[in-house]
Design a protein around this motif. Sequence first.
Motif, PDB file in Angstrom:
ATOM      1  N   PHE A 166       8.769   5.443  16.338  1.00 43.39           N
ATOM      2  CA  PHE A 166       8.630   5.205  14.906  1.00 43.39           C
ATOM      3  C   PHE A 166       7.214   4.788  14.572  1.00 43.39           C
ATOM      4  O   PHE A 166       6.575   4.065  15.341  1.00 43.39           O
ATOM      5  CB  PHE A 166       9.600   4.117  14.455  1.00 43.39           C
ATOM      6  CG  PHE A 166      11.033   4.560  14.511  1.00 43.39           C
ATOM      7  CD1 PHE A 166      11.588   5.274  13.442  1.00 43.39           C
ATOM      8  CD2 PHE A 166      11.832   4.288  15.617  1.00 43.39           C
ATOM      9  CE1 PHE A 166      12.906   5.702  13.482  1.00 43.39           C
ATOM     10  CE2 PHE A 166      13.148   4.716  15.674  1.00 43.39           C
ATOM     11  CZ  PHE A 166      13.690   5.425  14.612  1.00 43.39           C
ATOM     12  N   PHE A 167       6.736   5.275  13.413  1.00 37.66           N
ATOM     13  CA  PHE A 167       5.386   4.886  13.009  1.00 37.66           C
ATOM     14  C   PHE A 167       5.294   4.765  11.488  1.00 37.66           C
ATOM     15  O   PHE A 167       6.167   5.239  10.764  1.00 37.66           O
ATOM     16  CB  PHE A 167       4.353   5.881  13.553  1.00 37.66           C
ATOM     17  CG  PHE A 167       4.551   7.295  13.082  1.00 37.66           C
ATOM     18  CD1 PHE A 167       5.391   8.170  13.775  1.00 37.66           C
ATOM     19  CD2 PHE A 167       3.889   7.769  11.951  1.00 37.66           C
ATOM     20  CE1 PHE A 167       5.564   9.482  13.346  1.00 37.66           C
ATOM     21  CE2 PHE A 167       4.069   9.080  11.512  1.00 37.66           C
ATOM     22  CZ  PHE A 167       4.914   9.937  12.216  1.00 37.66           C
ATOM     23  N   TRP A 168       4.252   4.095  11.042  1.00 40.82           N
ATOM     24  CA  TRP A 168       4.046   3.844   9.619  1.00 40.82           C
ATOM     25  C   TRP A 168       2.765   4.517   9.164  1.00 40.82           C
ATOM     26  O   TRP A 168       1.734   4.390   9.807  1.00 40.82           O
ATOM     27  CB  TRP A 168       3.970   2.338   9.340  1.00 40.82           C
ATOM     28  CG  TRP A 168       5.237   1.608   9.702  1.00 40.82           C
ATOM     29  CD1 TRP A 168       5.664   1.280  10.940  1.00 40.82           C
ATOM     30  CD2 TRP A 168       6.225   1.128   8.785  1.00 40.82           C
ATOM     31  NE1 TRP A 168       6.865   0.618  10.882  1.00 40.82           N
ATOM     32  CE2 TRP A 168       7.237   0.501   9.556  1.00 40.82           C
ATOM     33  CE3 TRP A 168       6.379   1.149   7.391  1.00 40.82           C
ATOM     34  CZ2 TRP A 168       8.371  -0.085   8.992  1.00 40.82           C
ATOM     35  CZ3 TRP A 168       7.499   0.555   6.818  1.00 40.82           C
ATOM     36  CH2 TRP A 168       8.495  -0.049   7.628  1.00 40.82           C
ATOM     37  N   THR A 169       2.867   5.246   8.010  1.00 37.21           N
ATOM     38  CA  THR A 169       1.727   6.035   7.553  1.00 37.21           C
ATOM     39  C   THR A 169       1.700   6.116   6.038  1.00 37.21           C
ATOM     40  O   THR A 169       2.721   5.936   5.377  1.00 37.21           O
ATOM     41  CB  THR A 169       1.784   7.448   8.177  1.00 37.21           C
ATOM     42  OG1 THR A 169       0.759   8.257   7.606  1.00 37.21           O
ATOM     43  CG2 THR A 169       3.124   8.110   7.925  1.00 37.21           C
ATOM     44  N   LEU A 170       0.511   6.407   5.471  1.00 39.01           N
ATOM     45  CA  LEU A 170       0.421   6.625   4.025  1.00 39.01           C
ATOM     46  C   LEU A 170       0.682   8.083   3.690  1.00 39.01           C
ATOM     47  O   LEU A 170       0.858   8.454   2.538  1.00 39.01           O
ATOM     48  CB  LEU A 170      -0.976   6.231   3.519  1.00 39.01           C
ATOM     49  CG  LEU A 170      -1.243   4.727   3.403  1.00 39.01           C
ATOM     50  CD1 LEU A 170      -2.708   4.468   3.091  1.00 39.01           C
ATOM     51  CD2 LEU A 170      -0.345   4.095   2.330  1.00 39.01           C
ATOM     52  N   ASP A 171       0.696   8.928   4.749  1.00 33.09           N
ATOM     53  CA  ASP A 171       0.858  10.362   4.572  1.00 33.09           C
ATOM     54  C   ASP A 171       2.321  10.737   4.789  1.00 33.09           C
ATOM     55  O   ASP A 171       2.775  10.882   5.915  1.00 33.09           O
ATOM     56  CB  ASP A 171      -0.073  11.074   5.581  1.00 33.09           C
ATOM     57  CG  ASP A 171       0.188  12.573   5.633  1.00 33.09           C
ATOM     58  OD1 ASP A 171       0.950  13.084   4.782  1.00 33.09           O
ATOM     59  OD2 ASP A 171      -0.379  13.219   6.533  1.00 33.09           O
ATOM     60  N   GLY A 172       3.051  10.875   3.705  1.00 30.88           N
ATOM     61  CA  GLY A 172       4.488  11.114   3.771  1.00 30.88           C
ATOM     62  C   GLY A 172       4.870  12.402   4.484  1.00 30.88           C
ATOM     63  O   GLY A 172       5.979  12.542   4.975  1.00 30.88           O
ATOM     64  N   GLY A 173       3.925  13.336   4.585  1.00 35.18           N
ATOM     65  CA  GLY A 173       4.232  14.618   5.212  1.00 35.18           C
ATOM     66  C   GLY A 173       4.006  14.631   6.710  1.00 35.18           C
ATOM     67  O   GLY A 173       4.223  15.647   7.375  1.00 35.18           O
ATOM     68  N   ARG A 174       3.587  13.535   7.221  1.00 39.56           N
ATOM     69  CA  ARG A 174       3.218  13.480   8.641  1.00 39.56           C
ATOM     70  C   ARG A 174       4.457  13.552   9.536  1.00 39.56           C
ATOM     71  O   ARG A 174       5.409  12.819   9.351  1.00 39.56           O
ATOM     72  CB  ARG A 174       2.477  12.164   8.883  1.00 39.56           C
ATOM     73  CG  ARG A 174       1.643  12.183  10.098  1.00 39.56           C
ATOM     74  CD  ARG A 174       0.994  10.828  10.297  1.00 39.56           C
ATOM     75  NE  ARG A 174       0.634  10.800  11.677  1.00 39.56           N
ATOM     76  CZ  ARG A 174      -0.619  10.810  12.135  1.00 39.56           C
ATOM     77  NH1 ARG A 174      -1.611  10.742  11.280  1.00 39.56           N
ATOM     78  NH2 ARG A 174      -0.862  10.860  13.408  1.00 39.56           N
ATOM     79  N   LYS A 175       4.431  14.462  10.543  1.00 40.64           N
ATOM     80  CA  LYS A 175       5.629  14.676  11.343  1.00 40.64           C
ATOM     81  C   LYS A 175       5.570  14.006  12.714  1.00 40.64           C
ATOM     82  O   LYS A 175       6.589  13.638  13.273  1.00 40.64           O
ATOM     83  CB  LYS A 175       5.850  16.181  11.568  1.00 40.64           C
ATOM     84  CG  LYS A 175       6.276  16.911  10.309  1.00 40.64           C
ATOM     85  CD  LYS A 175       6.895  18.259  10.663  1.00 40.64           C
ATOM     86  CE  LYS A 175       7.472  18.964   9.462  1.00 40.64           C
ATOM     87  NZ  LYS A 175       6.446  19.335   8.445  1.00 40.64           N
ATOM     88  N   MET A 216       0.812  -1.214   0.000  1.00 41.20           N
ATOM     89  CA  MET A 216       0.000   0.000   0.000  1.00 41.20           C
ATOM     90  C   MET A 216       0.851   1.272   0.000  1.00 41.20           C
ATOM     91  O   MET A 216       0.316   2.362  -0.137  1.00 41.20           O
ATOM     92  CB  MET A 216      -0.906   0.034   1.236  1.00 41.20           C
ATOM     93  CG  MET A 216      -1.908  -1.095   1.320  1.00 41.20           C
ATOM     94  SD  MET A 216      -3.039  -1.150  -0.081  1.00 41.20           S
ATOM     95  CE  MET A 216      -3.834   0.445   0.094  1.00 41.20           C
ATOM     96  N   GLY A 217       2.141   1.133   0.209  1.00 46.62           N
ATOM     97  CA  GLY A 217       3.002   2.310   0.214  1.00 46.62           C
ATOM     98  C   GLY A 217       3.069   3.052   1.539  1.00 46.62           C
ATOM     99  O   GLY A 217       3.227   4.271   1.582  1.00 46.62           O
ATOM    100  N   PHE A 218       2.921   2.321   2.647  1.00 43.77           N
ATOM    101  CA  PHE A 218       3.126   2.944   3.963  1.00 43.77           C
ATOM    102  C   PHE A 218       4.604   3.298   4.116  1.00 43.77           C
ATOM    103  O   PHE A 218       5.468   2.513   3.730  1.00 43.77           O
ATOM    104  CB  PHE A 218       2.745   1.967   5.079  1.00 43.77           C
ATOM    105  CG  PHE A 218       1.279   1.965   5.414  1.00 43.77           C
ATOM    106  CD1 PHE A 218       0.804   2.666   6.523  1.00 43.77           C
ATOM    107  CD2 PHE A 218       0.369   1.246   4.632  1.00 43.77           C
ATOM    108  CE1 PHE A 218      -0.552   2.661   6.841  1.00 43.77           C
ATOM    109  CE2 PHE A 218      -0.979   1.244   4.955  1.00 43.77           C
ATOM    110  CZ  PHE A 218      -1.450   1.949   6.048  1.00 43.77           C
ATOM    111  N   VAL A 219       4.876   4.485   4.647  1.00 44.38           N
ATOM    112  CA  VAL A 219       6.273   4.858   4.887  1.00 44.38           C
ATOM    113  C   VAL A 219       6.535   4.949   6.382  1.00 44.38           C
ATOM    114  O   VAL A 219       5.624   5.165   7.177  1.00 44.38           O
ATOM    115  CB  VAL A 219       6.625   6.217   4.232  1.00 44.38           C
ATOM    116  CG1 VAL A 219       6.683   6.066   2.720  1.00 44.38           C
ATOM    117  CG2 VAL A 219       5.625   7.296   4.648  1.00 44.38           C
TER     118      VAL A 219
END
Length: 903
Positions: free
Chosen positions: A39-48, A26-29
């Motif tokens: 550390f966390f994994w999200t689909l929103d690359g801009g998330r800080k 799904m492209g989680f970063v």
Amino acid sequence: MGKKELAALFSSNPDRYYKVLLFDRMGFVRRKCGKCEKFFWTLDGGRKFCPDHENYSFIGRPPTNKHLDYVSAWQEVDKFFRANDHTIVRRYPVVCRWREDLYFTIASIVDFQRVVGSQIVFELPANPLVVPQMCLRFNDIENVGLSGRHYTGFCMIGQTCNADAPGGYWKDRCIDLDYGMLTKGLGINPEEITFVEDVWMGAGAFGYSLEYFVRGLELGNAVFTEFEGNENDYRVMPNKIIDMGAGLERFSWITMGTPTSYDCCFGPVVDRLREITGTENNSEVLSKYFGAVSSKLDRTTIVRELRSLIAKEMKIEGDKLAKLVAPHEAIYTVADHVRTLLFAISDGALPSNVGGSYNLRVVLRRALSILERFGWNDVRVEDIADMHVDYLKQMYPELEEHRQDVRTILQLESGRYASSRERMNSVATSLKTSKKGELSVDDLIRLYESDGITPDFLVEQGVIQGVPSTFYTKLAELHTSLAAGQAVKPIRGLEGLPPTKLLYYDDETMREFHAKVLKVVENKYVVLDQTTFYPRGGGQEPDTGEIEGVKVVEVTKQADVVVHKIEGKLAEGQNVHATVNERRRDLITKHHTATHIINSASRNTLGSWVWQNSAFKEEGYGRLDITHHSALAKEEVQKIEHVANRVIRENHPVVIKTYDRGDAEQEFSFRIYQGGVVPTSNVRIVNIKGWDIEACGGTHVKSTGEIGLVKIVKSERIQDGVVRLEFVAGEAAVKYMQQLDGQLASIAQALGSSREKVVESFNKSMEEAEAAKKKARTMLRVVAGPIAESISKQAKKLGSGVHLYSTYDEELDDDYHVAVGEKAIELDKHLVYVALISNGQGMRVIVFAGEAARIKVKAGAIAKQVSAKLGGSGGGDERFGQGGGKSKDRIKEALLLAEEAAK
Ligand SMILES: [Zn+2]
Ligand SMILES: [Zn+2]
């Protein structure tokens, strides 16, 4: 290495531990939180930042089009996992009968944990499975009803599997499923979901975990228990366990976006309570307020402390806000507490002052005092329980079965609370003036134990500021140490011996056997290779008998080895013939089997809350302690006895079979653990067909008819929530009846009557005695005059002007001295009349003071002083005083004291 180091270790290799197929697909970063470095994994690359720093913005604006109330949320979960090849298991009891170290079920994984030795093993009834497990926790009581998300009872959806057994899976499929449940089941947009890296450490095992959040609300935590051992010395477990736990309350809340999770999780209960109490539902203000609470509440704060801060933000006066919110908080709290009680009582727990049940009484009393404080006098907790049942029965049908039992207990406990309320109030008032702020935890424990006053009540009354954080722990410790009992001193020198073969399990009728002596310790402890001697255990007394003519006086079990204590000599290696005292074993066996029957008879007669608390079986009698709320009435005891004897006459077969523990639990439920937890993977199930099923290691008759007869000889409430029944069975019962019969015959003889007419004759004698007393009193009135005159003459004339007459009497009684004393002070107004009367074990004190004497002394005061001297108490008014004491050796001093007082 602690939790922090372990987290760092796992996070240093995310590809190995945390990355799952879903993330790539799904492209989680992966991101590091700019505030707390998690550390966390999200689909929103801009998330800080990680979700810990996010507001609950779903309140008022839920991130899905599906709006699911509590039961519907469960139905979605159920449907989703069923479609994905999971077995849905019924919930386990909230009272954790299968683990001695826990009183309540605190998490879904507890269902499947069993303690073997010092290790926890996992036993899953299906693989993979999902369970809607009700859990009870009492550690955050202060925030329940106030935070919007804390509960004393909540449903943890447990998704559990053994990764290495057939049907099992590991982290890739687990997270795929959880993601599917969130997106398909609850309809949440994938962009909203964040996975946070974490670790989990338990007893003897640990692993890494992925917690998943939506808009700052933690919905679930998937734990991958991969390692056994401790952090410094560990290996991969042969049967890795997936333990995903998610809060059903949160699933519903995220889809509904109500101000609190309570608004959507108690079905119609909250609205009904608002209606009945006339509380207006101001949902806009509530949404704002609880939104603010949720975003400001971290793991350590208490809601009350946040309130003024929030008031400022909302630009509303603190008092006004509190007034607006308080009735809602009250409704939420009461709804939570009653739901917790509903599950606990349905599962056989009783509120009391003992052990874990303490928490139940605390929440019940808390709910009752809230209702009282708001003046909601028409709201009954048992009616609220009914509302919960009406709503929850679609999900938990078993609640319907216990509806009436729950009502009964709640009514009874409410009555008890009301009657103790007055005393509690007066204690609180006096503490408020005398001890404000000075109460230590020990003081609080004493107040609870002696007067039933909870610290919560004292907070409410303004006596103390808050419940000390150590109170509950300390109280729990106190109760555990009381329960622990005496440990048996181990016998040294038995190390390395093989387990003794237990012949009494192969054939319970065996009374003779041959064996070989394996070991003799201290010339008195003998171990054989096999034995049919039953060792002391499970409340059953040991067998006695002979080995090669040498007396066996005690038999115990040490681990798997049976130890016979002998009076005589036996040699190691000797082949022996042994016999068990047959009559003793038979009688103990009958009493033991009768315990099972009486236990079930009590439950059937009294209610489903009856469990065996403990038991003791001897040759001549048996004792069974059951959990029950009140002392038993005579009729109740008779009914239990009646039912037990019916079961005996019906001659039910007693069938004993060994089962795999998990199978036994699934087939017969946790009712089998009446005698406590079984620490082995096989359990011996004793089934009195059609009547009672228990796990038991004792000796039993082959069919109930062999017991012949049981007679309950005594019942007594021995502690809060526990009633003791003492009984005799078989020949012991016949002997007991014969003794009673003999006693009755001698009474009849003494009365000059027959056994049939003994009650009639007894009543007649009592009437005659009463008549004789009456006659004596009449005569007393006649003779009292002349006696009084002579007393006035004998009285000592004291300097004070008082005439004192004091006497010690071993023969005449109260009636005499009252009649004479009364008359004497009439005749002589200066007279003080003091009589000490011998009365069985102790002394009675009677004092009269004449009208003129009263100016100088008061009768009540003398009675008080004299009684105190005799080690007792007394009092009265100025004319007449009475009392008594036990110290017969102080008669002289007491009489002197009376004179001193009148001087
Ligand atoms: Zn963070
Ligand atoms: Zn038994």
